[in-house]
Design a protein around this motif. Structure first.
Motif, PDB file in Angstrom:
ATOM      1  N   ASN A 219      -4.712  13.322  -3.781  1.00 40.61           N
ATOM      2  CA  ASN A 219      -5.229  13.359  -2.413  1.00 40.61           C
ATOM      3  C   ASN A 219      -6.306  12.301  -2.189  1.00 40.61           C
ATOM      4  O   ASN A 219      -6.371  11.667  -1.127  1.00 40.61           O
ATOM      5  CB  ASN A 219      -5.796  14.745  -2.094  1.00 40.61           C
ATOM      6  N   ASN A 220      -7.179  12.113  -3.199  1.00 43.58           N
ATOM      7  CA  ASN A 220      -8.247  11.128  -3.059  1.00 43.58           C
ATOM      8  C   ASN A 220      -7.692   9.718  -2.893  1.00 43.58           C
ATOM      9  O   ASN A 220      -8.158   8.935  -2.054  1.00 43.58           O
ATOM     10  CB  ASN A 220      -9.188  11.177  -4.263  1.00 43.58           C
ATOM     11  N   VAL A 221      -6.689   9.368  -3.711  1.00 44.57           N
ATOM     12  CA  VAL A 221      -6.106   8.031  -3.623  1.00 44.57           C
ATOM     13  C   VAL A 221      -5.374   7.844  -2.294  1.00 44.57           C
ATOM     14  O   VAL A 221      -5.517   6.809  -1.628  1.00 44.57           O
ATOM     15  CB  VAL A 221      -5.146   7.773  -4.800  1.00 44.57           C
ATOM     16  N   LEU A 222      -4.601   8.849  -1.892  1.00 44.44           N
ATOM     17  CA  LEU A 222      -3.878   8.735  -0.622  1.00 44.44           C
ATOM     18  C   LEU A 222      -4.839   8.664   0.559  1.00 44.44           C
ATOM     19  O   LEU A 222      -4.585   7.944   1.540  1.00 44.44           O
ATOM     20  CB  LEU A 222      -2.913   9.911  -0.465  1.00 44.44           C
TER      21      LEU A 222
ATOM     22  N   LEU B 153       0.831  -1.213   0.000  1.00 42.45           N
ATOM     23  CA  LEU B 153       0.000   0.000   0.000  1.00 42.45           C
ATOM     24  C   LEU B 153       0.863   1.261   0.000  1.00 42.45           C
ATOM     25  O   LEU B 153       0.521   2.255  -0.644  1.00 42.45           O
ATOM     26  CB  LEU B 153      -0.924  -0.002   1.213  1.00 42.45           C
ATOM     27  N   VAL B 154       1.965   1.228   0.712  1.00 44.42           N
ATOM     28  CA  VAL B 154       2.890   2.375   0.703  1.00 44.42           C
ATOM     29  C   VAL B 154       3.430   2.608  -0.705  1.00 44.42           C
ATOM     30  O   VAL B 154       3.498   3.747  -1.193  1.00 44.42           O
ATOM     31  CB  VAL B 154       4.051   2.153   1.698  1.00 44.42           C
ATOM     32  N   ILE B 155       3.800   1.522  -1.378  1.00 43.27           N
ATOM     33  CA  ILE B 155       4.330   1.631  -2.749  1.00 43.27           C
ATOM     34  C   ILE B 155       3.251   2.159  -3.684  1.00 43.27           C
ATOM     35  O   ILE B 155       3.522   2.989  -4.564  1.00 43.27           O
ATOM     36  CB  ILE B 155       4.866   0.266  -3.218  1.00 43.27           C
TER      37      ILE B 155
ATOM     38  N   LEU C  10       1.626   4.386   7.994  1.00 49.54           N
ATOM     39  CA  LEU C  10       1.242   5.793   7.813  1.00 49.54           C
ATOM     40  C   LEU C  10       2.442   6.717   7.697  1.00 49.54           C
ATOM     41  O   LEU C  10       2.451   7.657   6.909  1.00 49.54           O
ATOM     42  CB  LEU C  10       0.329   6.249   8.955  1.00 49.54           C
ATOM     43  N   LYS C  11       3.469   6.445   8.475  1.00 50.81           N
ATOM     44  CA  LYS C  11       4.638   7.347   8.468  1.00 50.81           C
ATOM     45  C   LYS C  11       5.405   7.297   7.160  1.00 50.81           C
ATOM     46  O   LYS C  11       6.186   8.199   6.852  1.00 50.81           O
ATOM     47  CB  LYS C  11       5.560   7.029   9.635  1.00 50.81           C
TER      48      LYS C  11
END
Length: 319
Positions: free
Chosen positions: A299-302, A275-277, A314-315
């Motif tokens: 922004n919507n995807v993140l 998910l981070v990738i 999250l970090k």
């Protein structure tokens, strides 16, 4: 009383006219690619219904984006209707692509890419009433890759299909193939970010000793860095002096087409590192600039990823 069939035909004619006169110009920054679409692709749509439906779907969504939110329902419905026909027929065409279908199928893959992007933009996501759930939104995020999975297979076809390179559609291959020039176009800070993802991030988020998951994620990061470098290289090569650098979104979408099926499996399981990738991939679309199909897209995807990712991830997400 007006004949419904006549009304449908008139609307489709209107949508096609809008696609050729307006929508098309918003999609393709390269003049050679735009010229291909204005001539060859539009003509081929008459013989490949999936391509025609795809064009009508994208035109409908573009028209919806030009209307106030309260006036979009009709065009949104038209988009969904044409997209349903296009996707089902496209999947059937992918099962056995003939030589004369390679070009239209790859053109349709580009339409699918734009539709997948636009689905997660403010122009498609409802902001009033019932908002899209994080689960439904994540399905749309996954669609970015799953809908483009057949493209690399087509380009790695038999020797006979190499004749495609000499056809008018040959230029499409430059979008989906890695350039791998050996020249680094990314700044040192960006390359350091990728290295940090490969090392500290995977060390934090992948269970110790899980060599397989680490290798899958590292390959996805490597591919993303190459695609990022290629996209910037292409934009730099086509930019005029003092021109603001805007990356072609199709060059970025190439990652969604080539990423491994094992990585897609990790995404489906909501694997934290994967998910981070995916968030890193989404953040690259800041390089594209303002486009109707990308309105607030990053922004919507993140936000969707933040809603489902485990706390340790999250970090590592881009802010």
């Amino acid at each position: 009383m007006q004949d419904p069939a006549s009304e449908t035909w008139a609307m489709d004619l209107f949508l096609m006219s809008h696609f050729t006169s307006s929508t098309m110009q918003t999609l393709f920054p390269r003049m050679d690619v735009l010229n291909l679409w204005q001539t060859v692709v539009v003509a081929d749509a008459a013989f490949h219904p999936f391509l025609l439906h795809g064009m009508l779907a994208l035109s409908s969504l573009h028209l919806a984006s030009l209307r106030p939110s309260g006036q979009r329902a009709r065009y949104t419905w038209l988009c969904q209707n044409h997209q349903g026909h296009a996707v089902s027929q496209y999947r059937h065409a992918l099962e056995d692509v003939k030589l004369d279908q390679i070009g239209p199928v790859l053109a349709m893959a580009q339409i699918i890419a734009f539709l997948s992007l636009a689905t997660l933009s403010d122009n498609a996501l409802p902001k009033e009433g019932n908002p899209v759930s994080s689960d439904d939104g994540f399905k749309d995020v996954l669609a970015l890759s799953t809908m483009l999975r057949g493209v690399p297979t087509i380009l790695q076809g038999s020797r006979d299909r190499n004749r495609f390179k000499d056809s008018p559609y040959g230029i499409v291959m430059s979008v989906y193939k890695h350039i791998r020039s050996g020249t680094l176009y990314l700044p040192a800070s960006t390359r350091s970010r990728y290295e940090l993802l490969r090392t500290d991030c995977l060390s934090d988020l992948v269970a110790a000793g899980n060599i397989n998951e680490t290798a899958i994620c590292r390959k996805a990061i490597d591919d993303l860095e190459v695609v990022h470098n290629d996209a910037v290289r292409n934009a730099t090569g086509n930019a005029l002096p003092d021109m603001l650098l805007h990356v072609d979104p199709l060059y970025l979408m190439k990652w969604a087409a080539i990423v491994s099926s094992d990585f897609i499996t990790l995404l489906h399981s909501r694997h934290t590192a994967a998910l981070v990738i995916m968030g890193e991939f989404a953040s690259l679309f800041e390089l594209v600039g303002e486009k109707w199909f990308l309105k607030n897209w990053v922004n919507n995807v993140l936000d969707i990823i933040r809603a489902i990712i485990a706390q340790p991830g999250l970090k590592w997400l881009r802010s």
